[in-house]
Enzyme design. Structure first.
Site, mmCIF file in Angstrom:
data_model
loop_
_atom_site.group_PDB
_atom_site.id
_atom_site.type_symbol
_atom_site.label_atom_id
_atom_site.label_comp_id
_atom_site.label_asym_id
_atom_site.label_seq_id
_atom_site.Cartn_x
_atom_site.Cartn_y
_atom_site.Cartn_z
ATOM 1 N N PHE A 153 0.707 -1.031 -0.060
ATOM 2 C CA PHE A 153 -0.171 -0.024 -0.254
ATOM 3 C C PHE A 153 0.813 1.328 0.063
ATOM 4 C CE2 PHE A 153 -2.423 3.513 1.960
ATOM 5 C CZ PHE A 153 -3.684 3.385 1.066
ATOM 6 N N ASP A 240 10.156 2.055 0.005
ATOM 7 C CA ASP A 240 9.078 3.153 0.308
ATOM 8 C C ASP A 240 9.092 3.166 2.131
ATOM 9 O OD1 ASP A 240 6.763 4.195 1.363
ATOM 10 O OD2 ASP A 240 5.284 2.530 0.362
ATOM 11 N N LYS A 269 5.041 12.229 5.091
ATOM 12 C CA LYS A 269 4.276 12.183 6.642
ATOM 13 C C LYS A 269 5.024 12.907 7.427
ATOM 14 C CE LYS A 269 1.675 7.713 5.711
ATOM 15 N NZ LYS A 269 0.515 8.418 5.614
#
Length: 423
Positions: A153, A240, A269
């Site tokens: 994801f 990632d 983030k």
């Protein structure tokens, strides 16, 4: 389970359901939140519209590693907003170069591309890998392939949907055939070697720990084996680290647990401390230099305000020793939570302050999260029976022990209410 949140607006009393109903009426129905209406955050804590205080054990999926509204980051943002917020990349600005230098030196890479959202960083990494594949590796035009892992994801753009094997992500969003993506099992080096041994593979993009899948941690040595295979077959190793990076797992990057250096890493983030979308793609010079003027860009990427915020956010991580705190608090959390295994809870796993609890009942995680919220702690389930516990990295031992007691109390309460959940 949750009591209605109430607050006064002028002379009118409005319940929390008012805000929920308005969002359902006017917003796209693409999320399924817990029925808690939040209006304030500070440090480890969130408040709802009734004034009830909660421990935050989600940290906006690691966007607020530094805690909510950290004063140093807020001050940097406010100060720069009054000076210069954006010029676009049509011009140079006085902060981009020093921010790129800070990122490169902090994470030991040569070049940096600043973008906005995490998925935008992922898209950028794929574009760079494909261009490198054609111009450096010599892949025939139109044939470059990228390999991903099952249950990955990294966002919800068309490319992210096309790389997913989860129907919730890709159903009715196709076709994806032209993307040239391969999906292999996670934590399977044999499948990886088979997949990347062909001449048209440009990159392998993976999460060092799979977050949305439920904090799935690969076998020790996996990162090192991935590095060796990618080097052997001249394939870019793309990490990632959008959720796992910037201290979340007890190291600055999760791959640091095996001292492995990828060719490209994506960050986002907590690069902004949760104040605005900021992301970055970092890589080796020979990889990043495939980009030339006009080949890629972003109106907001690398704007002066983002640069100041990113500098402050990284400064907080370093100055407050949040990487070290993440490792220490994570060990305490897993040790204490493991004592609950055998009843309502099946498994506890994690690294640093990126942890998950697996519930025996396949649908029990939602009920447990509702009950946790009643008891003053916010977390969110994934995949039906898994709860991620990812608090801000600023949590201290006293707060952590209080949260462990809340979780323990909640598990006991729910077990007594429905003991058949253990069957």
């Amino acid at each position: 389970m949750l009591k209605t949140a109430i607050r006064k607006v002028g002379s009118i009393t409005i319940g929390g359901e008012y805000y929920i109903e308005r969002e359902l009426a006017y917003g796209a129905n693409n999320y399924h939140p817990l029925p808690v209406v939040l209006c304030k955050g500070e440090g480890m804590f969130l408040w709802d519209t009734s004034g009830k205080c909660y421990y935050d054990f989600l940290a906006a999926y690691s966007a607020v590693n530094q805690g909510h509204c950290h004063p140093k980051i807020v001050e940097a943002m406010a100060s720069q907003a009054k000076t210069l917020s954006i010029t676009s990349r049509a011009f140079y600005n006085n902060l981009l170069g020093e921010t790129e230098e800070l990122l490169c030196k902090t994470f030991s890479f040569d070049k940096c591309l600043m973008m906005n959202s995490g998925v935008e960083a992922g898209e950028s990494a794929i574009k760079i890998a494909r261009r490198w594949g054609y111009e450096v590796k010599g892949i025939p035009q139109g044939q470059a392939e990228i390999v991903f892992c099952s249950n990955n994801f990294w966002g919800r753009t068309i490319a992210a949907c096309g790389s997913s094997d989860d129907p919730d992500r890709y159903k009715n969003f196709g076709p994806f055939a032209g993307l040239n993506f391969k999906i292999i099992p996670y934590d399977n080096v044999e499948a990886l070697e088979q997949a990347i041994s062909g001449t048209n593979i440009a990159g392998f993009m993976f999460e060092p720990i799979q977050g949305e899948a439920g904090v799935v941690i690969p076998t020790h040595g996996y990162y090192e084996k991935v590095r060796k295979l990618c080097t052997k077959h001249k394939v870019l190793m793309i990490a990632d680290e959008i959720q796992t990076g910037i201290g979340r797992t007890g190291k600055m990057l999760c791959l640091d647990w095996e001292n492995v250096k990828p060719d490209i890493v994506t960050l986002a983030k907590s690069l902004s401390g949760g104040l605005m979308p900021i992301s970055a793609v970092l890589g080796k010079k020979e990889v990043m230099d495939v980009l030339v003027p006009g080949s890629h860009g972003s109106t907001f990427g690398g704007n002066p305000m983002a640069c100041r915020v990113a500098q402050a956010a990284l400064g907080v991580i370093k100055d407050e020793k949040l990487v070290e705190n993440s490792e220490k608090m994570g060990e305490i959390f897993r040790k204490q939570m493991s004592k609950l295994i055998g009843g309502y809870i099946k498994e506890v796993r994690g690294r640093g302050l990126m942890n998950a609890v697996v519930i025996k009942n396949k649908k029990g995680a939602w009920d447990l999260c509702l009950k946790l919220a009643e008891n003053g702690l916010l977390a969110k389930p994934t995949h039906g029976n898994i709860i991620r516990f990812t608090p801000p990295l600023i949590i201290n031992e006293e707060q952590l022990n209080e949260c462990i007691q809340i979780i323990r109390k909640t598990v006991v309460e729910l077990h007594k209410f429905n003991p058949k959940d253990n069957d």
